[in-house]
Motif scaffolding. Structure first.
Motif, PDB file in Angstrom:
ATOM      1  N   GLY A  72      19.378   8.188 -31.093  1.00  0.00           N
ATOM      2  CA  GLY A  72      19.459   7.519 -29.804  1.00  0.00           C
ATOM      3  C   GLY A  72      18.135   7.054 -29.242  1.00  0.00           C
ATOM      4  O   GLY A  72      18.045   6.684 -28.068  1.00  0.00           O
TER       5      GLY A  72
ATOM      6  N   HIS B  55      28.053   6.329 -34.714  1.00  0.00           N
ATOM      7  CA  HIS B  55      28.536   5.097 -35.351  1.00  0.00           C
ATOM      8  C   HIS B  55      27.532   4.521 -36.349  1.00  0.00           C
ATOM      9  O   HIS B  55      27.894   3.634 -37.139  1.00  0.00           O
ATOM     10  CB  HIS B  55      28.860   4.044 -34.292  1.00  0.00           C
TER      11      HIS B  55
ATOM     12  N   GLN C 128      20.569  11.639 -27.991  1.00  0.00           N
ATOM     13  CA  GLN C 128      21.984  11.280 -27.890  1.00  0.00           C
ATOM     14  C   GLN C 128      22.385  10.663 -29.225  1.00  0.00           C
ATOM     15  O   GLN C 128      22.153   9.475 -29.473  1.00  0.00           O
ATOM     16  CB  GLN C 128      22.226  10.293 -26.740  1.00  0.00           C
TER      17      GLN C 128
ATOM     18  N   GLN D 246      23.907   8.854 -32.206  1.00  0.00           N
ATOM     19  CA  GLN D 246      24.737   7.650 -32.293  1.00  0.00           C
ATOM     20  C   GLN D 246      25.561   7.721 -33.583  1.00  0.00           C
ATOM     21  O   GLN D 246      25.170   7.187 -34.621  1.00  0.00           O
ATOM     22  CB  GLN D 246      23.852   6.409 -32.274  1.00  0.00           C
TER      23      GLN D 246
END
Length: 295
Positions: free
Chosen positions: A124, A164, A160, A162
């Motif tokens: 992130g 995906h 954070q 990610q």
């Protein structure tokens, strides 16, 4: 400090979220919130020692990121993405944290630095770029290097993840079967076609069914820099990649696949993921289909 390069043909020469030049780094070298990372990593047949080279000379202030150590060492697969807690711990120990602009380079030019760039993105962290041309270009231009370790000051880091941006073997198998993602393989053509044995023992030869081949070296200029955006797009299209679809990048062990990910980001293609296990995983399992000719 961050800039946007959301349009393919209008990508800025320097984009601190993707790629920056040696001129840019030299101009920002004294910025208090700049952190430079040496992400050099070499294949065994390259005959180079990344840590020894870093100790002998690196860009001033650079920290060394050990791709093999800052990984998920619970996995039998090589240098898988690290757990969040381990990434945070290692970055704090390196004095890299929130609010920093990170620039990553390697000793090859553009080879392993994109892997660490992708790792930061996975965590992130957006203000992170690869140094175009890496240490070879920096040295060729007569810019300074030093052999002293940097002064480290602890910096808090929040992450954070990610999810995906990464795919596992099950997700890739589904994509291969359904064709809803374009899978792009960064390995050399002879390995992709199954004509050359894999360097890791015990792996089958060939490629993921339905995948396209775009060797990572085809995206790099003879001078060791990334091709311009228009040329990058042309390379993907010539390889048969449908840039209207989401893309999964893959390679031998998840390092050079990140060069494809960097190139996709450079041309404004945001919907891409990296298959972390890559051929080191796919080629190991006999219940996964292998293709040995161009689709």
């Amino acid at each position: 400090m961050a800039q946007d390069s959301s349009k393919t043909d209008g990508a800025k020469a320097d984009d601190p979220r993707v790629l920056v030049s040696t001129d840019w780094l030299a101009a920002h070298a004294k910025d208090p919130d700049l952190r430079v990372i040496d992400a050099s990593w070499y294949l065994p047949d390259m005959g180079r020692d990344a840590i020894a080279e870093y100790d002998a000379g690196h860009i001033p202030g650079a920290r060394f990121f050990d791709i093999d150590e800052i990984s998920d060492q619970r996995s039998e697969l090589p240098h898988m993405a690290p757990p969040v807690e381990k990434f945070i711990s290692r970055m704090r120990a390196m004095g890299v944290g929130d609010g920093h602009q990170v620039v990553i380079y390697d000793g090859h030019g553009i080879f392993s630095a994109p892997r660490v760039w992708w790792t930061f993105k996975l965590m992130g962290k957006m203000d992170v770029a690869v140094l175009d041309g890496g240490l070879p270009k920096w040295r060729a231009e007569g810019r300074p290097v030093e052999d002293m370790p940097p002064v480290i000051r602890d910096r808090h880091m929040t992450v954070q993840r990610q999810a995906h941006l990464v795919k596992d073997v099950t997700q890739v198998a589904h994509a291969s079967k359904l064709g809803d993602w374009d899978i792009v393989d960064a390995r050399a053509a002879n390995r992709y076609r199954g004509e050359a044995a894999e360097p890791r023992p015990g792996l089958r030869a060939g490629h993921i069914p339905g995948s396209k081949n775009l060797p990572h070296r085809d995206l790099i200029t003879p001078e060791g820099t990334l091709l311009p955006p228009e040329a990058l797009r042309a390379k993907f299209e010539a390889a048969g990649v449908d840039l209207a679809k989401p893309v999964i990048t893959t390679c031998g062990s998840g390092v050079s696949a990140a060069i494809l990910s960097l190139a996709l980001e450079r041309i404004g293609h945001r919907n891409h993921s990296l298959y972390d296990g890559s051929w080191a995983e796919w080629g190991m399992y006999n219940d996964l289909r292998v293709a040995t000719a161009k689709p």
